[in-house]
Design an enzyme around this catalytic site. Structure first.
Site, PDB file in Angstrom:
ATOM      1  N   HIS A 178      -9.640 -41.291  22.269  1.00 19.18           N
ATOM      2  CA  HIS A 178      -9.687 -42.646  22.818  1.00 19.18           C
ATOM      3  C   HIS A 178     -11.084 -43.230  22.815  1.00 19.18           C
ATOM      4  O   HIS A 178     -11.277 -44.407  22.519  1.00 19.18           O
ATOM      5  CB  HIS A 178      -9.132 -42.636  24.239  1.00 19.18           C
ATOM      6  CG  HIS A 178      -7.659 -42.471  24.272  1.00 19.18           C
ATOM      7  ND1 HIS A 178      -7.022 -41.655  25.157  1.00 19.18           N
ATOM      8  CD2 HIS A 178      -6.715 -43.007  23.499  1.00 19.18           C
ATOM      9  CE1 HIS A 178      -5.726 -41.709  24.935  1.00 19.18           C
ATOM     10  NE2 HIS A 178      -5.515 -42.512  23.930  1.00 19.18           N
ATOM     11  N   CYS A 205       0.343 -45.933  -1.935  1.00 20.17           N
ATOM     12  CA  CYS A 205      -0.434 -46.045  -0.696  1.00 20.17           C
ATOM     13  C   CYS A 205      -0.955 -44.703  -0.187  1.00 20.17           C
ATOM     14  O   CYS A 205      -1.549 -44.639   0.876  1.00 20.17           O
ATOM     15  CB  CYS A 205       0.382 -46.727   0.395  1.00 20.17           C
ATOM     16  SG  CYS A 205       1.844 -45.818   0.897  1.00 20.17           S
TER      17      CYS A 205
HETATM   18  C1  PEP Z   1       1.736 -40.603   2.102  1.00 17.82           C
HETATM   19  O1  PEP Z   1       2.518 -39.702   2.422  1.00 17.82           O
HETATM   20  O2  PEP Z   1       1.125 -40.624   1.031  1.00 17.82           O
HETATM   21  C2  PEP Z   1       1.479 -41.716   3.015  1.00 17.82           C
HETATM   22  C3  PEP Z   1       0.781 -42.761   2.640  1.00 17.82           C
HETATM   23  O3  PEP Z   1       1.956 -41.619   4.277  1.00 17.82           O
HETATM   24  P1  PEP Z   1       1.300 -40.692   5.427  1.00 17.82           P
HETATM   25  O4  PEP Z   1      -0.032 -40.216   4.900  1.00 17.82           O
HETATM   26  O5  PEP Z   1       1.163 -41.572   6.612  1.00 17.82           O
HETATM   27  O6  PEP Z   1       2.297 -39.618   5.571  1.00 17.82           O
END
Ligand code: PEP
Ligand code: MG
Length: 594
Positions: free
Chosen positions: A203, A517
């Protein structure tokens, strides 16, 4: 990574996790440690007086926490303010009051010792409950340590920090700094914070980030070596602290501070130039968001929107589940800040190493990454899912929203999730609440099963986003949190590259937009391949956005396509790595070194 120069004695350098990206040269301030003394009370009269002292300290702390919460600047996310509610809820727990009073009145021990014993029990309950590797559990244990320090200060009436502030730019070096103390510190002379406890998600770190105070957390053993008044250098970009630097070190870090500031200015200046290859292909480069407070950084680092909003993060820092209004407030804030740029809001990805305190019993401790996680959890706990969906859908009218479902492994999950979204939208409209007309709904492709089913899934989805972190974990059968298999975690593994290509090809054929992503999007080596294989949207941590945009702007798509074909034909990760590395070394050596 930038290491301190060799002329800096190794024993003056301490390492931790940096928060922010700055170099601060200042004087150290090490507050005295408030020890928890232990005394036996002579008789019942003394015990009653001690109970009064405890009740007065508790009331003072409650007032302090409420005041600290109200003192936070308005731009701090409503969910970050909850830190203070966490403390308040511990203080108000009947178990705490009864436990401490029993120890004082029956056990005849002083208030400091009684509070310490009870909070220690709470701490044990937290740390023994779940996977001890999970960072946020350690953070919750730190919260309890911080509460004990606050109690000790309130009981003894001693302040750890001078009320009037410091005369020079100061770096505070502490074992533990509570969020309350952080918000109460005078800002004009505060250069930064170094703490032995805490991590990037504790935090105090989150608040330091929100308040733009450079910090290095989790620096073990520094307090006993530091002394108030001595010079100190804090490099939050690298997570280093140097105690008692000599003239050469000060000279080096002055130059580094100036160059970081110049780089920051340059980043901001260049960040808004679109990522278009030299032969005209456009790539959207968005930011991954964990905390609402990161949204201004994503925008100023040139993000074309939010490609992944990890909404579960705000569930982890609390003892209770957030309510619809708080969630709605956070989502609305992100959408409004990004508008008209898109925000891809991912529904809860709880489970595996992300288990909120209030829901610990809902998850088994065995094989967590393969257990109840993400959409599986949401479909089994519609009560929890519905609260989030209501907040998401109500926020949808405040910007350009897309909804993304994590960890999908088959058609039924998409159908069930979409049915719940539709039903919740109907319910809200029936209550007279506004919901956007059409909200694109897509999925994370991060389980090998979803890669195999990509063509079928595309019929049900408005977009795909490839989560490479989990795709690697589940395809190569290695736990992404297990340090024993870190060397086997290979993003350029031929199977991974080919699976990504399969999904991108399905996307092109079916007209389903595909973004990436996971961590591969943030690495110049793999992002060059992703664009070459056909990705036209990437989403990554905000601080990596400028260099990935630069890589794209300085490359020909035709070169990237050739490079991708060559890497795809490699039969080992090492071979693919050599291919891309030698290309990058020739074309963009600065990006490889950065
Ligand atoms: C992934 O799995 O690549 C992703 C972007 O999600 P997280 O890292 O939040 O599992
Ligand atoms: Mg994932």
């Amino acid at each position: 990574m930038i290491l301190p120069p060799p002329f800096v004695p190794a024993d003056s350098v301490f390492r931790g996790v940096g928060v922010g990206s700055a170099v601060v040269l200042g004087q150290a301030y090490v507050p005295v440690t408030l020890k928890t003394e232990r005394r036996r009370l002579a008789d019942i009269r003394a015990a009653e007086a001690e109970a009064e002292r405890f009740l007065a300290a508790k009331a003072k702390l409650e007032a302090d926490f409420r005041e600290a919460r109200d003192r936070l600047p308005t731009e701090v996310d409503p969910l970050d303010r909850e830190i203070f509610d966490v403390y308040l809820s511990v203080l108000r727990e009947p178990g705490l009051l009864k436990g401490v009073l029993d120890l004082i009145l029956d056990g005849r021990i002083n208030a400091e010792a009684a509070v310490s014993d009870i909070l220690f029990r709470y701490r044990e309950a937290v740390t023994s409950r779940l996977d001890p590797r999970a960072d946020y559990l350690k953070d919750r244990a730190d919260d309890l340590d911080q509460l004990l320090e606050a109690f000790t200060a309130a009981l003894t009436g001693r302040e750890r920090f001078p009320r009037g502030g410091f005369s020079e730019l100061t770096v505070i070096i502490v074992r533990n700094l509570t969020p309350v103390e952080l918000t109460a510190l005078p800002r004009h002379s505060l250069g930064g914070i170094v703490a032995e406890s805490g991590s990037a998600t504790s935090h105090t770190a989150l608040l330091a980030q929100a308040l733009e105070i450079p910090a290095v957390m989790g620096v073990s053993g520094i307090v006993s070596r530091a002394a108030s008044g001595r010079r100190v250098i804090l490099d939050s970009a690298e997570g280093h602290v140097i105690l008692g630097p000599d003239r050469d070190a000060v000279g080096f870090y002055r130059v580094r501070a100036a160059s970081l500031a110049a780089r920051h200015r340059e980043i901001v200046r260049m960040a808004h130039i679109p990522a278009q290859t030299l032969d005209g292909a456009e790539v959207e480069v968005c930011g991954n968001l964990q905390l609402v407070d990161e949204i201004p950084a994503i925008m100023s680092y040139g993000g074309d929107g939010v490609g992944l909003y990890r909404t579960e993060m705000s569930y982890l820092s609390r003892r209770t589940l957030p309510g619809e209004e708080d969630l709605f407030g956070s989502y609305r804030r992100v959408l409004e800040a990004a508008r008209p740029r898109p925000v891809t809001i991912r529904t809860l990805d709880l489970g595996a190493d992300k288990i909120p305190q209030g829901l610990g019993s809902a998850f088994s401790t065995e094989n967590q990454a393969l257990g109840l996680r993400a959409i599986r959890f949401c479909l089994k706990h519609p009560d929890v899912f519905r609260v989030q969906l209501r907040a998401i859908l109500r926020a949808s009218v405040f910007g350009n929203m897309r909804v993304m479902i994590p960890m999908v492994s088959g058609m039924e999950e998409v159908e069930a999730a979409k049915a719940m979204i539709d039903e919740t939208a109907r319910e809200l409209r029936a209550e007279g609440k506004e919901v956007a007309g059409r909200i694109p709904v897509g999925i994370m492709v991060e389980v090998p099963a979803a890669v195999c089913l990509a063509a079928e899934l595309s019929a049900k989805c408005d977009f795909f986003s490839i989560g490479t972190n989990d795709l690697i974990q589940y395809s190569l059968a290695l736990d992404r949190t297990n340090p024993e298999v870190t060397d086997l975690y290979q993003p350029l593994h031929p199977s991974i590259l080919r699976m990504i290509k399969t999904v991108l090809d399905v996307g092109r054929k079916t007209g389903t937009p595909v973004s990436v992503c996971g961590g591969m999007a943030a690495d110049p080596l793999s992002s060059a391949l992703l664009v070459g294989m056909g990705a036209r949207m990437l989403s990554l941590p905000y601080f990596d956005i400028p260099r990935i945009k630069r890589l794209i702007r300085m490359s020909f798509l035709s070169d990237l396509k050739r490079l991708a074909l060559e890497a795809l034909s490699a039969s080992t990760s090492a071979e693919a790595d050599r291919t891309v590395r030698s290309w990058l070394l020739k074309k963009h050596p600065d990006l490889l070194a950065a």
